[in-house]
Design a protein around this motif. Structure first.
Motif, PDB file in Angstrom:
ATOM      1  N   LEU A  18       0.529  23.840  -0.553  1.00 20.09           N
ATOM      2  CA  LEU A  18       1.303  23.531  -1.898  1.00 20.09           C
ATOM      3  C   LEU A  18       2.651  23.257  -1.309  1.00 20.09           C
ATOM      4  N   LEU A  19       3.434  22.181  -1.936  1.00 18.51           N
ATOM      5  CA  LEU A  19       4.771  22.189  -1.665  1.00 18.51           C
ATOM      6  C   LEU A  19       5.563  22.265  -3.113  1.00 18.51           C
ATOM      7  N   SER A  20       6.849  22.368  -2.924  1.00 23.68           N
ATOM      8  CA  SER A  20       7.818  22.346  -4.084  1.00 23.68           C
ATOM      9  C   SER A  20       7.838  20.948  -4.508  1.00 23.68           C
ATOM     10  N   ALA A  21       7.944  20.646  -5.690  1.00 19.63           N
ATOM     11  CA  ALA A  21       8.343  19.197  -6.188  1.00 19.63           C
ATOM     12  C   ALA A  21       8.903  19.199  -7.598  1.00 19.63           C
ATOM     13  N   SER A  22      10.126  19.570  -7.689  1.00 21.51           N
ATOM     14  CA  SER A  22      10.986  19.698  -8.697  1.00 21.51           C
ATOM     15  C   SER A  22      11.822  18.252  -8.993  1.00 21.51           C
ATOM     16  N   ILE A  23      11.448  17.683 -10.398  1.00 23.85           N
ATOM     17  CA  ILE A  23      11.978  16.244 -10.363  1.00 23.85           C
ATOM     18  C   ILE A  23      12.579  16.438 -11.906  1.00 23.85           C
ATOM     19  N   ASP A  24      13.158  15.427 -12.295  1.00 22.55           N
ATOM     20  CA  ASP A  24      13.881  15.300 -13.725  1.00 22.55           C
ATOM     21  C   ASP A  24      12.571  14.359 -14.431  1.00 22.55           C
ATOM     22  N   GLU A  25      12.013  14.904 -15.359  1.00 19.69           N
ATOM     23  CA  GLU A  25      11.006  14.147 -16.051  1.00 19.69           C
ATOM     24  C   GLU A  25      11.225  13.171 -17.308  1.00 19.69           C
ATOM     25  N   THR A  26      12.799  13.244 -17.419  1.00 19.63           N
ATOM     26  CA  THR A  26      13.189  12.465 -18.598  1.00 19.63           C
ATOM     27  C   THR A  26      12.524  11.007 -18.544  1.00 19.63           C
ATOM     28  N   LYS A  86       3.217   7.090 -14.079  1.00 20.55           N
ATOM     29  CA  LYS A  86       2.988   6.619 -12.853  1.00 20.55           C
ATOM     30  C   LYS A  86       4.273   7.264 -11.913  1.00 20.55           C
ATOM     31  N   ARG A  87       5.295   6.889 -12.521  1.00 22.93           N
ATOM     32  CA  ARG A  87       6.962   7.041 -11.917  1.00 22.93           C
ATOM     33  C   ARG A  87       6.930   8.645 -11.634  1.00 22.93           C
ATOM     34  N   LEU A  88       6.514   9.170 -12.526  1.00 27.77           N
ATOM     35  CA  LEU A  88       6.683  10.688 -12.292  1.00 27.77           C
ATOM     36  C   LEU A  88       5.773  11.296 -11.243  1.00 27.77           C
ATOM     37  N   ALA A  89       4.457  10.835 -11.143  1.00 30.46           N
ATOM     38  CA  ALA A  89       3.541  11.358 -10.150  1.00 30.46           C
ATOM     39  C   ALA A  89       4.001  10.901  -8.691  1.00 30.46           C
ATOM     40  N   MET A 146      -3.275  10.334 -20.418  1.00 26.98           N
ATOM     41  CA  MET A 146      -2.873   9.505 -19.214  1.00 26.98           C
ATOM     42  C   MET A 146      -2.676  10.594 -17.978  1.00 26.98           C
ATOM     43  N   THR A 147      -3.472  10.409 -16.784  1.00 19.52           N
ATOM     44  CA  THR A 147      -3.169  11.006 -15.746  1.00 19.52           C
ATOM     45  C   THR A 147      -2.832   9.952 -14.659  1.00 19.52           C
ATOM     46  N   ALA A 148      -1.758  10.204 -14.033  1.00 19.85           N
ATOM     47  CA  ALA A 148      -1.413   9.286 -12.846  1.00 19.85           C
ATOM     48  C   ALA A 148      -1.518  10.302 -11.605  1.00 19.85           C
TER      49      ALA A 148
END
Length: 191
Positions: free
Chosen positions: A27-35, A47-50, A105-107
Motif C-alpha cells: 500500500l502507498l498513500s495517494a491523496s489527490i484533489d477529486e474535484t 480516468k484522470r483520477l485513477a 465506471m471504474t478506471a
C-alpha cells in the motif's frame, strides 16, 4: 504472496480483489484533489483520477514496480454521484437510483517509470424500486458512507440490484480481468 505492485488506494475492497486473483501488493498513500473539472466528461474524470492516484503513489514508491491507481464513480442522467456528504445526500442519491438503470465506471491506471496504461470499465446497474424507509435503514447500516453512489453492491446494497450488464467486479471497485490485462501490458513495455 510477495508484493509485485504498489496499490495507491485505501479501499479495502480493492485489496480483497487483488488478493482474490493472487496479485501481491504494497500500500502507498495517494491523496489527490477529486474535484471535477468544468465540463469534464464522466469517463475522462474517472480516468484522470485513477492516473493522478497512481502518480501520487509513485512519489512514495521505494522500488521500481508498477503503481496501481483506481477510481469508481456512479453516473445517472450524465450526473456524477460521488460519496454521500451526509444522510440527506445519501437518501437523495438512492431515491434517484430507485427503479432505474445507472452506470458504474471504474478506471484502472498503472504507472511505471514514465509509462502509463489506463482504461475504464463501464457496467450498467438496474435498481428495483426502493422506499425512502429502506434508503434510511440502509444509511443507518453505515455501509453507504464511503461508497460512490451511496451503495455497495457486495454488501447490503446488493438487495437493491435487480440486474447488472457488465463486470460485477468493476462495480465493487476493481475489474479483475482488465486489471490483469493492464499489468501484463505495462510489464511487456518494460522488456
Amino acid at each position: 504472496m510477495s508484493a509485485s505492485i504498489y496499490l495507491a488506494s485505501q479501499s479495502p475492497r480493492r485489496r480483497e480483489l487483488l488478493e482474490q486473483i493472487n496479485i501481491g501488493y504494497e500500500l502507498l498513500s495517494a491523496s489527490i484533489d477529486e474535484t471535477p473539472l468544468d465540463n469534464e466528461a464522466a469517463a475522462d474524470y474517472v480516468k484522470r483520477l485513477a492516473v493522478e492516484k497512481a502518480r501520487a503513489g509513485q512519489a512514495f514508491a521505494t522500488e521500481n514496480k508498477p503503481v496501481l491507481g483506481a477510481d469508481t464513480i456512479v453516473v445517472i442522467d450524465e450526473k456524477l454521484l460521488g460519496k454521500p456528504r451526509d444522510q440527506e445526500h445519501a437518501i437523495s442519491m438512492l431515491m434517484a437510483l430507485s427503479n432505474r438503470q445507472h452506470q458504474v465506471m471504474t478506471a484502472v491506471a498503472l504507472v511505471l517509470d514514465d509509462e502509463v496504461v489506463c482504461d475504464v470499465v463501464t457496467t450498467s446497474v438496474t435498481f428495483r424500486a426502493i422506499s425512502e424507509q429502506e434508503a434510511l435503514n440502509y444509511w443507518h447500516s453505515g455501509e453507504p458512507k464511503d461508497k460512490a453512489g451511496g451503495y455497495g453492491i457486495q454488501g447490503l446494497g446488493g438487495q437493491f440490484v435487480e440486474k447488472i450488464d457488465g463486470c460485477y467486479f468493476a462495480v465493487v471497485g476493481l475489474p479483475l480481468m482488465k486489471t490483469q490485462q493492464l499489468i501484463a501490458e505495462l510489464l511487456s513495455t518494460q522488456k
